[in-house]
Design a protein around this motif. Structure first.
Motif, PDB file in Angstrom:
ATOM      1  N   MET A  12      -8.823  -1.168  -5.041  1.00 28.89           N
ATOM      2  CA  MET A  12      -8.272  -2.315  -4.332  1.00 28.89           C
ATOM      3  C   MET A  12      -9.420  -3.035  -3.636  1.00 28.89           C
ATOM      4  O   MET A  12     -10.095  -2.441  -2.795  1.00 28.89           O
ATOM      5  CB  MET A  12      -7.231  -1.894  -3.289  1.00 28.89           C
ATOM      6  CG  MET A  12      -5.967  -1.285  -3.844  1.00 28.89           C
ATOM      7  SD  MET A  12      -4.780  -0.891  -2.518  1.00 28.89           S
ATOM      8  CE  MET A  12      -4.371  -2.542  -1.921  1.00 28.89           C
ATOM      9  N   GLU A  55     -10.061  -5.845  -1.100  1.00 30.90           N
ATOM     10  CA  GLU A  55      -9.346  -6.671  -0.133  1.00 30.90           C
ATOM     11  C   GLU A  55     -10.116  -7.962   0.166  1.00 30.90           C
ATOM     12  O   GLU A  55     -11.334  -8.034  -0.004  1.00 30.90           O
ATOM     13  CB  GLU A  55      -9.098  -5.873   1.150  1.00 30.90           C
ATOM     14  CG  GLU A  55      -8.234  -4.640   0.929  1.00 30.90           C
ATOM     15  CD  GLU A  55      -7.597  -4.131   2.201  1.00 30.90           C
ATOM     16  OE1 GLU A  55      -7.713  -4.787   3.250  1.00 30.90           O
ATOM     17  OE2 GLU A  55      -6.978  -3.050   2.147  1.00 30.90           O
ATOM     18  N   VAL A  65     -10.774   1.741  -1.872  1.00 27.76           N
ATOM     19  CA  VAL A  65     -10.436   0.525  -1.126  1.00 27.76           C
ATOM     20  C   VAL A  65     -11.741  -0.094  -0.650  1.00 27.76           C
ATOM     21  O   VAL A  65     -12.449   0.498   0.163  1.00 27.76           O
ATOM     22  CB  VAL A  65      -9.516   0.823   0.075  1.00 27.76           C
ATOM     23  CG1 VAL A  65      -9.196  -0.468   0.831  1.00 27.76           C
ATOM     24  CG2 VAL A  65      -8.233   1.508  -0.391  1.00 27.76           C
ATOM     25  N   CYS A 110      -5.390  -8.967  -1.821  1.00 31.92           N
ATOM     26  CA  CYS A 110      -6.117  -8.478  -3.003  1.00 31.92           C
ATOM     27  C   CYS A 110      -5.815  -9.385  -4.198  1.00 31.92           C
ATOM     28  O   CYS A 110      -5.102  -9.003  -5.136  1.00 31.92           O
ATOM     29  CB  CYS A 110      -5.731  -7.043  -3.319  1.00 31.92           C
ATOM     30  SG  CYS A 110      -5.974  -5.884  -1.960  1.00 31.92           S
ATOM     31  N   ASP A 165     -13.413  -2.877   1.469  1.00 30.55           N
ATOM     32  CA  ASP A 165     -13.105  -3.836   2.533  1.00 30.55           C
ATOM     33  C   ASP A 165     -14.324  -4.041   3.433  1.00 30.55           C
ATOM     34  O   ASP A 165     -14.189  -4.330   4.619  1.00 30.55           O
ATOM     35  CB  ASP A 165     -11.910  -3.333   3.361  1.00 30.55           C
ATOM     36  CG  ASP A 165     -11.295  -4.433   4.223  1.00 30.55           C
ATOM     37  OD1 ASP A 165     -11.496  -5.624   3.916  1.00 30.55           O
ATOM     38  OD2 ASP A 165     -10.626  -4.097   5.213  1.00 30.55           O
ATOM     39  N   GLU A 188     -12.573   4.724   1.249  1.00 27.39           N
ATOM     40  CA  GLU A 188     -12.475   3.425   1.896  1.00 27.39           C
ATOM     41  C   GLU A 188     -13.875   2.987   2.300  1.00 27.39           C
ATOM     42  O   GLU A 188     -14.561   3.693   3.042  1.00 27.39           O
ATOM     43  CB  GLU A 188     -11.573   3.507   3.123  1.00 27.39           C
ATOM     44  CG  GLU A 188     -11.448   2.182   3.867  1.00 27.39           C
ATOM     45  CD  GLU A 188     -10.642   2.333   5.151  1.00 27.39           C
ATOM     46  OE1 GLU A 188      -9.689   1.554   5.340  1.00 27.39           O
ATOM     47  OE2 GLU A 188     -10.967   3.238   5.967  1.00 27.39           O
ATOM     48  N   VAL A 211       0.819  -1.214   0.000  1.00 29.65           N
ATOM     49  CA  VAL A 211       0.000   0.000   0.000  1.00 29.65           C
ATOM     50  C   VAL A 211       0.858   1.272   0.000  1.00 29.65           C
ATOM     51  O   VAL A 211       0.581   2.203  -0.767  1.00 29.65           O
ATOM     52  CB  VAL A 211      -1.000  -0.008   1.173  1.00 29.65           C
ATOM     53  CG1 VAL A 211      -1.686   1.343   1.327  1.00 29.65           C
ATOM     54  CG2 VAL A 211      -2.039  -1.107   0.968  1.00 29.65           C
TER      55      VAL A 211
END
Length: 264
Positions: free
Chosen positions: A216, A218, A191, A255, A193, A124, A110
């Protein structure tokens, strides 16, 4: 590529880019003429083929890999038990005293991605305890660029940082909860998640991302169907950035085939 050619390419890179200092991996490559381990030679052949394929690879192409020598669960060169332990065994990885829950691999990846992308905004989805947003805000400051972080979670987050805005809400209603201008400025990093409403989150951000932005996803092994449907719905719009997914070996990250770059 022949073994001799691979050794020459490695030596050239070490001399040109690394001031003559080889990594552990480089050292083993440079003694390939004496290498007898067939699994290692097969691994190098896979690495060589990946280099020929280039950095940015379509998601469907990544799914067609020969699983020989890979952990079949994650299509990874890193055994599953290594990844399991990579967040810590006695306790999770931490940042500023907060449990961060990042693997050792992602803890290294990251910061490199942030240093290259230098995002103006990070969205996020899935704040957890807020440590990851705090970590990324600190990384942006360390790298010397201004970055606004917006972090969404269904539960309130007890962390405060001047560059982070925590928003309480359900990821399955992301389009109703987040401000319309949340991704107005770029470059952008998203991101995911949250583990719920994944496809909806991806579609929401797709409308706002531009060339060079990143997503990304996760813990993506359990989200493969969402990624398959999303990339199929937007053919050619996203590629897997193998520089990051394969930096420590194929899919040595949480990922799995899911560090995605928005293409033109």
């Amino acid at each position: 590529m022949t073994i001799d050619a691979m050794m020459r390419r490695t030596q050239d890179r070490v001399d040109r880019d690394q001031q003559g200092i080889p990594t552990y991996y480089d050292r083993r490559v440079l003694r390939q003429a004496k290498e007898q381990d067939p699994e290692w030679r097969a691994r190098l052949a896979r690495h060589d083929a990946a280099l020929d394929a280039g950095r940015f690879v379509p998601w469907p192409q990544r799914q067609s890999v020969d699983l020989t020598g890979l952990d079949p669960h994650r299509r990874s060169e890193i055994p599953d038990d290594v990844l399991i332990m990579s967040q810590g065994t006695a306790r999770p990885t931490q940042w500023r005293g907060h449990n961060l829950f990042k693997s050792a691999f992602d803890f290294a990846l990251v910061p490199m991605l942030l240093a290259e992308l230098r995002p103006a905004v990070i969205l996020e989805v899935g704040s957890g305890n807020g440590a990851s947003a705090l970590w990324m805000a600190d990384l942006a400051e360390l790298h010397g660029f201004a970055c606004r972080i917006v972090s969404l979670d269904v539960n309130p987050v007890p962390v405060v940082h001047p560059s982070v805005e925590f928003i309480t809400g359900d990821a399955r209603r992301v389009g109703e909860i987040l401000p319309a201008h949340v991704l107005a400025r770029g470059p952008r990093l998203v991101v995911e998640d949250a583990h719920v409403g994944v496809r909806g989150v991806l579609e929401f951000v797709h409308e706002q991302l531009q060339e060079g932005d990143y997503i990304m996803v996760e813990d993506s092994v359990g989200k493969a169907s969402d990624l398959r449907e999303f990339t199929a719905a937007h053919t050619g719009a996203y590629t897997v950035d193998t520089h990051y997914t394969d930096f420590f070996g194929r899919n040595a990250t949480s990922c799995v085939d899911s560090i995605l770059r928005r293409m033109a």
